[in-house]
Design a protein around this motif. Structure first.
Motif, short mmCIF file in Angstrom:
data_model
loop_
_atom_site.label_atom_id
_atom_site.label_comp_id
_atom_site.label_asym_id
_atom_site.label_seq_id
_atom_site.Cartn_x
_atom_site.Cartn_y
_atom_site.Cartn_z
N ALA A 11 34.94 36.50 43.43
CA ALA A 11 35.76 36.84 42.18
C ALA A 11 35.27 37.99 41.25
N VAL A 75 38.45 31.34 34.69
CA VAL A 75 39.21 30.99 35.82
C VAL A 75 40.58 30.14 35.07
N ASP A 79 42.62 31.03 39.43
CA ASP A 79 42.66 32.44 39.43
C ASP A 79 41.83 32.93 38.30
N ARG A 81 40.92 35.35 35.85
CA ARG A 81 41.90 36.06 34.68
C ARG A 81 40.73 37.00 33.94
#
Length: 162
Positions: A11, A75, A79, A81
């Motif tokens: 990520a 997150v 997802d 962010r």
């Protein structure tokens, strides 16, 4: 634990990529989006709300690097962010180096906002100010002044060969 930190590092790799897909930098060099992601820190943790790397935190993908005293990812609904880096922040691409006290990368807008004694360098060119907004997709930058409202820079023209 390794799988969890690997997920966090993947990520974080989004921060180290100045563009997506098969895009190229201004010099025609392909962006490193398919390269392996390396990361390191003195400590790290993952929670359902995000992740944190602390102490000499660094994420590297290809020739792009984010380094800071701490890096946090946030997150929402699975997802990533937003990523926040604080303390001795460096965001380095093949063409530019951005330095500041703090950086916030918002994935939805493709913007990295660097604040606090900001220095942007590209080759010999230097621009300083209080706040830099850098778009990772378009590779454009906008510098705002310090508390006295001014930005400063030194630019060296390229030799046109004439």
């Amino acid at each position: 634990m390794i799988k969890i930190l690997t997920t966090a590092a993947m990520a974080l790799a989004l921060v180290a990529i100045p563009a997506t897909g098969g895009a190229q930098t201004q010099t025609g060099t392909p962006v490193a989006s398919g390269d392996a992601v390396a990361y390191g820190a003195d400590a790290g943790e993952y929670t359902p709300a995000g992740f944190a790397l602390r102490g000499r935190a660094e994420v590297v993908q290809g020739q792009n690097r984010l380094r800071a005293d701490s890096i946090n990812g946030f997150v929402t609904a699975g997802d990533l962010r937003r990523v926040e880096a604080s303390g001795n922040v460096y965001f380095v691409t093949p063409d530019q180096t951005m330095r500041g006290d703090r950086a916030v990368y918002t994935l939805a807008s493709n913007e990295v906002v660097v604040t606090g004694d900001v220095i942007l360098t590209q080759g010999q060119n230097v621009l300083t100010g209080g706040r830099l907004v850098y778009n990772t997709r378009t590779e454009t930058a906008r510098m705002e002044g310090t508390s006295n409202g001014r930005i400063r820079g030194v630019f060296y023209p390229q030799n046109s060969g004439n």
